[in-house]
Design a protein around this motif. Structure first.
Motif, PDB file in Angstrom:
ATOM      1  N   UNK A 194       0.675  -1.217  -0.021  1.00  0.00           N
ATOM      2  CA  UNK A 194       0.064   0.041  -0.063  1.00  0.00           C
ATOM      3  C   UNK A 194       0.888   1.239  -0.092  1.00  0.00           C
ATOM      4  N   UNK A 195       1.787   1.240   0.900  1.00  0.00           N
ATOM      5  CA  UNK A 195       2.857   2.271   0.920  1.00  0.00           C
ATOM      6  C   UNK A 195       3.413   2.643  -0.260  1.00  0.00           C
ATOM      7  N   UNK A 196       3.852   1.561  -1.034  1.00  0.00           N
ATOM      8  CA  UNK A 196       4.693   1.673  -2.433  1.00  0.00           C
ATOM      9  C   UNK A 196       3.591   2.333  -3.351  1.00  0.00           C
ATOM     10  N   UNK A 197       2.484   1.688  -3.377  1.00  0.00           N
ATOM     11  CA  UNK A 197       1.518   2.058  -4.409  1.00  0.00           C
ATOM     12  C   UNK A 197       0.965   3.515  -4.375  1.00  0.00           C
ATOM     13  N   UNK A 198       0.723   3.839  -3.045  1.00  0.00           N
ATOM     14  CA  UNK A 198       0.432   5.197  -2.616  1.00  0.00           C
ATOM     15  C   UNK A 198       1.209   6.127  -3.073  1.00  0.00           C
ATOM     16  N   UNK A 199       2.634   5.996  -2.977  1.00  0.00           N
ATOM     17  CA  UNK A 199       3.636   6.806  -3.521  1.00  0.00           C
ATOM     18  C   UNK A 199       3.769   6.912  -4.948  1.00  0.00           C
ATOM     19  N   UNK A 200       3.751   5.683  -5.634  1.00  0.00           N
ATOM     20  CA  UNK A 200       4.060   5.667  -7.098  1.00  0.00           C
ATOM     21  C   UNK A 200       2.614   5.400  -7.737  1.00  0.00           C
ATOM     22  N   UNK A 201       2.000   6.697  -7.727  1.00  0.00           N
ATOM     23  CA  UNK A 201       0.486   6.744  -7.881  1.00  0.00           C
ATOM     24  C   UNK A 201       0.305   6.511  -9.524  1.00  0.00           C
ATOM     25  N   UNK A 202       1.383   6.994 -10.359  1.00  0.00           N
ATOM     26  CA  UNK A 202       1.114   7.002 -11.797  1.00  0.00           C
ATOM     27  C   UNK A 202       2.095   5.880 -12.481  1.00  0.00           C
ATOM     28  N   UNK A 203       2.466   5.030 -11.616  1.00  0.00           N
ATOM     29  CA  UNK A 203       3.376   3.991 -12.210  1.00  0.00           C
ATOM     30  C   UNK A 203       2.742   2.526 -11.764  1.00  0.00           C
TER      31      UNK A 203
END
Length: 151
Positions: free
Chosen positions: A62-71
């Motif tokens: 969740x942390x990774x996906x929330x930061x890399x929102x456009x990737x």
């Protein structure tokens, strides 16, 4: 609000093939790869159990996906993830990496999730693999630094 979906290793391999095809046809746009690895997952599994380890993985995702929102973000191993960035996340990569460094500093103090990461940009490489390899090497250097080991 963007809803980020975590992809698997098969999806990563498919994207890699598409990018390699664009590289071969000289039509590849700039991209970068960020590799992530969760610190201490084995210790968490051994001490607190696999359910706690699974929750650790989910929270990190969740942390990774929330930061890399456009990737697109892919889980490529048990506790290894990769993001392939074009466009907005590509343009703001330094901010994204700094946010992970800030997160890790706080997590080390609070006992939170520590995520090692390494990034590499496409630099007219012959394929995606050298970009991934450079990012993976930087991730391992970051992992050692986070654990206080000599590099």
């Amino acid at each position: 609000m963007l809803l980020q979906v975590l992809e698997n290793k098969l999806a990563y391999n498919e994207l890699q093939k598409k990018i390699n095809s664009k590289i071969k046809s000289n039509s590849c746009e700039d991209f970068l790869i960020t590799v992530f690895d969760l610190n201490d997952l084995k210790k968490i599994n051994d001490i607190k159990g696999h359910q706690t380890g699974d929750a650790y993985i989910c929270d990190a995702c969740k942390l990774i996906c929330n930061k890399f929102k456009h990737s697109p973000v892919f889980r490529i191993g048990g506790d290894e993830f990769v993001a392939v960035s074009f466009g907005e996340d590509y343009e703001h990569i330094e901010e994204l990496l700094n946010s992970f460094a800030d997160h890790n500093t706080k997590a080390k103090k609070d006992g939170g999730i520590i995520i090692a990461c390494g990034m590499a940009r496409y630099n007219n490489d012959a394929s995606v693999e050298p970009v991934f390899s450079r990012a993976d090497k930087k991730m391992y250097e970051n992992k050692k630094m986070l654990k206080g080991e000599a590099i």
